[in-house]
Write a protein that holds these residues in place. Structure first.
Motif, short mmCIF file in Angstrom:
data_model
loop_
_atom_site.label_atom_id
_atom_site.label_comp_id
_atom_site.label_asym_id
_atom_site.label_seq_id
_atom_site.Cartn_x
_atom_site.Cartn_y
_atom_site.Cartn_z
N LEU A 159 18.11 40.30 11.92
CA LEU A 159 19.41 40.81 11.49
C LEU A 159 20.51 39.75 11.57
O LEU A 159 21.37 39.65 10.69
CB LEU A 159 19.79 42.03 12.35
CG LEU A 159 21.12 42.69 12.07
CD1 LEU A 159 21.19 43.26 10.65
CD2 LEU A 159 21.39 43.81 13.07
N ASP A 160 20.48 38.93 12.63
CA ASP A 160 21.50 37.89 12.79
C ASP A 160 21.41 36.85 11.66
O ASP A 160 22.44 36.38 11.17
CB ASP A 160 21.34 37.16 14.13
CG ASP A 160 21.60 38.07 15.31
OD1 ASP A 160 21.07 39.19 15.32
OD2 ASP A 160 22.36 37.67 16.22
N ASP A 161 20.17 36.50 11.27
CA ASP A 161 20.00 35.53 10.17
C ASP A 161 20.59 36.11 8.88
O ASP A 161 21.28 35.42 8.14
CB ASP A 161 18.51 35.25 9.91
CG ASP A 161 17.82 34.63 11.10
OD1 ASP A 161 18.46 33.83 11.80
OD2 ASP A 161 16.64 34.97 11.35
N GLU A 162 20.27 37.38 8.63
CA GLU A 162 20.73 38.00 7.39
C GLU A 162 22.24 38.14 7.36
O GLU A 162 22.90 37.81 6.37
CB GLU A 162 20.08 39.37 7.20
CG GLU A 162 18.59 39.32 6.99
CD GLU A 162 18.18 38.42 5.84
OE1 GLU A 162 17.45 37.43 6.07
OE2 GLU A 162 18.61 38.68 4.69
N ALA A 163 22.82 38.62 8.49
CA ALA A 163 24.27 38.83 8.54
C ALA A 163 24.99 37.48 8.36
O ALA A 163 25.98 37.40 7.62
CB ALA A 163 24.65 39.48 9.86
N SER A 164 24.50 36.42 9.01
CA SER A 164 25.20 35.13 8.89
C SER A 164 25.04 34.54 7.49
O SER A 164 25.95 33.92 6.96
CB SER A 164 24.74 34.15 9.97
OG SER A 164 23.40 33.85 9.78
N PHE A 165 23.88 34.77 6.87
CA PHE A 165 23.68 34.29 5.49
C PHE A 165 24.67 34.97 4.55
O PHE A 165 25.33 34.33 3.73
CB PHE A 165 22.23 34.59 5.05
CG PHE A 165 21.93 34.15 3.64
CD1 PHE A 165 21.41 32.89 3.38
CD2 PHE A 165 22.19 34.99 2.55
CE1 PHE A 165 21.14 32.47 2.07
CE2 PHE A 165 21.93 34.58 1.25
CZ PHE A 165 21.41 33.32 1.01
N ILE A 166 24.80 36.29 4.69
CA ILE A 166 25.70 37.04 3.80
C ILE A 166 27.15 36.62 4.06
O ILE A 166 27.92 36.35 3.13
CB ILE A 166 25.51 38.56 4.00
CG1 ILE A 166 24.09 38.97 3.64
CG2 ILE A 166 26.50 39.35 3.15
CD1 ILE A 166 23.67 40.34 4.17
N PHE A 167 27.50 36.53 5.34
CA PHE A 167 28.86 36.14 5.74
C PHE A 167 29.21 34.77 5.13
O PHE A 167 30.24 34.59 4.46
CB PHE A 167 28.89 36.09 7.27
CG PHE A 167 30.26 36.00 7.87
CD1 PHE A 167 31.41 36.24 7.12
CD2 PHE A 167 30.42 35.68 9.21
CE1 PHE A 167 32.67 36.17 7.69
CE2 PHE A 167 31.67 35.59 9.79
CZ PHE A 167 32.79 35.83 9.03
N ASN A 168 28.33 33.81 5.33
CA ASN A 168 28.54 32.46 4.80
C ASN A 168 28.74 32.47 3.29
O ASN A 168 29.66 31.86 2.75
CB ASN A 168 27.32 31.60 5.19
CG ASN A 168 27.42 30.17 4.71
OD1 ASN A 168 28.50 29.71 4.32
ND2 ASN A 168 26.31 29.46 4.73
N ASN A 169 27.88 33.24 2.61
CA ASN A 169 27.95 33.23 1.14
C ASN A 169 29.13 34.05 0.59
O ASN A 169 29.58 33.80 -0.52
CB ASN A 169 26.62 33.68 0.55
CG ASN A 169 25.61 32.55 0.65
OD1 ASN A 169 25.82 31.46 0.11
ND2 ASN A 169 24.56 32.76 1.42
N ILE A 170 29.62 34.99 1.39
CA ILE A 170 30.83 35.68 0.97
C ILE A 170 32.03 34.74 1.16
O ILE A 170 32.88 34.62 0.29
CB ILE A 170 31.01 37.00 1.74
CG1 ILE A 170 30.00 38.02 1.21
CG2 ILE A 170 32.44 37.54 1.57
CD1 ILE A 170 30.03 39.37 1.87
#
Ligand code: Q46
Length: 310
Positions: A159-170
């Motif tokens: 979940l942390d990988d996914e949340a940080s990926f989305i955050f970064n790309n937003i």
């Protein structure tokens, strides 16, 4: 007085914040496995008859993924890609071997330096190391799975990988990436792009560490020397701070993204894929980025010819 587990008299081993409860190792293990099982079912990730390849790095996430899938009764084999990054990769390979012994799953090993002449970080190029490392790993695990008839490739993203990926790309408005991310990437191009799934999609990094500890799974704790200063770590730190203040921030953020993903999909520029003229795998140009980057004139063949490829 030590705090007791919510379900028995044993002392608590972990305090979960979302949902809020204290659990002993056994009840935490059950909770974690149920959560992974539910994630697999919710996103229709795997079927019991599928031949599954887990990409195992030597770290905690992939080892826990393979261990839980095996426990849930899936047909699991593992692939370790030794990236040729000095001692870090040597240790990673050792851990992957130990983990597969514990899991009871066959291990296949591909060594980048033996295969392509240089390890990651040794190529003279202007392309950032992590960029061509990612390209190389993605190509190898997909082609390995395709060459050997695996139905699905499983990775250990949590979940942390996914949340940080989305955050970064937003934060960078990379809408193309945001349109393609998710727990399941279906098979495409007549099966040449093998289906990819992430069973740890809804469990946090902290829960994965606790599960590994509760179940005696050893893993490499050193970080790749090229990861230093990676912005992903900064996004993760911000999200952890938010989670601390408002439990549930990460899961609500990721679920909210999945609900709104169609907004990004509407902007997706479809690239027409064709066969790479060297290896025959899907490519947007005449030669795929893997064959081009490594200057290949012949395709790399990963067919297992019996036993371990290590
Ligand atoms: S991409 Fe970059 Fe990682 Fe490759 S070079 Fe190391 S840090 S291992 S996930």
């Amino acid at each position: 007085m030590p705090v007791k587990c919510k379900f028995c008299e044993k002392p608590a081993f972990i305090k979960l914040h979302y949902p809020r409860m204290y659990l002993c190792p056994e009840h935490f293990t059950k909770y974690f496995e149920r959560k992974v099982k539910r994630t697999i079912e919710r996103y229709k990730m795997l079927r019991p008859d599928e031949k599954i390849l887990v990409v195992i790095s030597g770290g905690k996430d992939s080892a826990v993924t393979a261990y839980v899938l095996k426990k849930l009764g899936y047909r699991v084999e593992c692939l370790h890609i030794n990236l040729g990054i000095g001692e870090y990769s040597e240790k990673g390979e050792e851990y992957a071997k130990k983990q597969c012994e514990k899991i009871g799953a066959p291990l296949h090993i591909v060594r980048v330096k033996e295969l392509l002449g240089h390890g990651i970080g040794e190529v003279r190029t202007r392309r950032p190391t992590c960029s061509y490392c990612g390209l190389t790993k993605r190509y190898i695990f997909n082609k390995f799975a395709y060459d050997n008839g695996f139905d699905v490739v499983v990775t250990g993203h949590n979940l942390d990988d996914e949340a940080s990926f989305i955050f970064n790309n937003i934060m960078n408005w990379n809408t193309q990436y945001l349109a393609k991310q998710g727990p399941v990437t279906p098979s495409q191009f007549n099966g040449k792009l093998v289906k990819k799934v992430k069973p740890l999609y809804e469990v946090t990094e902290r829960e994965v560490v606790a599960y590994a500890l509760a179940n005696g799974i050893d893993y490499e704790i050193d970080e790749c020397p090229h990861a230093r200063g990676a912005t992903t770590l900064e996004w993760k730190a911000i999200l952890n701070e938010m989670e601390e203040k408002r439990p549930g921030t990460k899961i609500n953020f990721v679920k909210g993204y999945l609900r709104k993903k169609h907004l990004f999909e509407a902007e997706l520029e479809e690239t027409e894929l064709r066969e790479c003229k060297i290896c025959g795998m899907p490519s947007s140009g005449e030669v795929c980025s893997f064959c081009r980057f490594w200057g290949l004139e012949e395709p790399v063949d990963f067919k297992i010819t019996g036993g371990d490829t290590g």
